[in-house]
Design an enzyme around this catalytic site. Sequence first.
Site, PDB file in Angstrom:
ATOM      1  N   HIS A  20      31.058  46.434  46.929  1.00 19.04           N
ATOM      2  CA  HIS A  20      30.813  45.120  47.993  1.00 19.04           C
ATOM      3  C   HIS A  20      29.781  45.134  48.941  1.00 19.04           C
ATOM      4  O   HIS A  20      30.043  45.055  50.180  1.00 19.04           O
ATOM      5  CB  HIS A  20      31.929  44.606  48.467  1.00 19.04           C
ATOM      6  CG  HIS A  20      33.248  44.222  47.273  1.00 19.04           C
ATOM      7  ND1 HIS A  20      33.133  42.868  46.898  1.00 19.04           N
ATOM      8  CD2 HIS A  20      34.201  45.125  47.121  1.00 19.04           C
ATOM      9  CE1 HIS A  20      34.164  43.109  45.750  1.00 19.04           C
ATOM     10  NE2 HIS A  20      34.790  44.284  45.959  1.00 19.04           N
ATOM     11  N   ARG A 192      45.798  35.408  38.635  1.00 16.24           N
ATOM     12  CA  ARG A 192      46.955  36.068  39.636  1.00 16.24           C
ATOM     13  C   ARG A 192      46.710  35.174  41.006  1.00 16.24           C
ATOM     14  O   ARG A 192      47.758  34.872  41.371  1.00 16.24           O
ATOM     15  CB  ARG A 192      46.433  37.344  40.123  1.00 16.24           C
ATOM     16  CG  ARG A 192      46.509  38.463  39.179  1.00 16.24           C
ATOM     17  CD  ARG A 192      46.494  39.889  39.658  1.00 16.24           C
ATOM     18  NE  ARG A 192      46.525  40.799  38.566  1.00 16.24           N
ATOM     19  CZ  ARG A 192      45.607  41.224  37.682  1.00 16.24           C
ATOM     20  NH1 ARG A 192      44.391  40.863  38.013  1.00 16.24           N
ATOM     21  NH2 ARG A 192      46.000  42.158  36.801  1.00 16.24           N
TER      22      ARG A 192
END
Length: 285
Positions: A20, A192
Amino acid sequence: NQALTWPTRNFPGSVTFGAHPECSNRTRVRTKSRLNKRTETSLKRKFYYITLLRDPVSRYLSEWRHVQRGATWKTSLHMCDGRTPTPEELPPCYEGTDWSGCTLQQFMDCPYNLANNRQVRMLADLSLVGCYNMSFIPEKKRAQVLLESAKKNLRDMAFFGLTEFQRKTQYLFERTFRLKFIRPFMQYNSTRAAGVDLDNDTVQRIEELNDLDMQLYDYARDLFQQRYMYKRQLERREQRLKNQPALFPFRRTPGSDAGFRDDAPESEASRLPTEDYMNHIINRW
């Protein structure tokens, strides 16, 4: 194979810029230098930066679920202006090896949680606000600078997509880079994050923690729709121009039957409408 295009996010062997990486850590010079080192070549490359944005609440919940299962960002370098943040600038949210089993409340309560406004932080140039030094400029000014920087970098990208609009994202990607995917993108809504039951107060709290991301996403969604509509208009125009020869096979000139003579040149016998007339049709459409 020197013709291959390697994405720096998932370079074979390891992640080139850490997990990231922020835009601050991916200048063109640094990208070129690291790729040349990895490939042991010095090729002339042209870089196209792309990204995908996601609804901030869904993205936040997804990251919480990910962390809850034991994921960490220990490989994240957080490089900015040539250095990593000090422990004082970026304290950890947990003790031990990971934060597995953390509740959503614990996740929201950590003031140093980089999940807050992650999309703005990753797209913005952090060097404009002193990187992770929170005392560099006032908090309100810092937020404004980061948001505007993220918007600018998003505009300047060759392409960006939205997770919530998979088909349009595929269309824009294919039209931008002139390629076709083998399969159509699928819109999966049973994620999710979607399976988390939240009350209104919790949703509001998440939106407050990600206020910059909320503003960025609203901006990105509007810009995304503009780019999509523009590409569709170009496609329709190209299709109309492609069909023009069938609609207007020839144009007769006053006082001349050259278009009907057997001995007339092909260029005269099958003229297209004049450019002004073509533009008139396109503009009226």
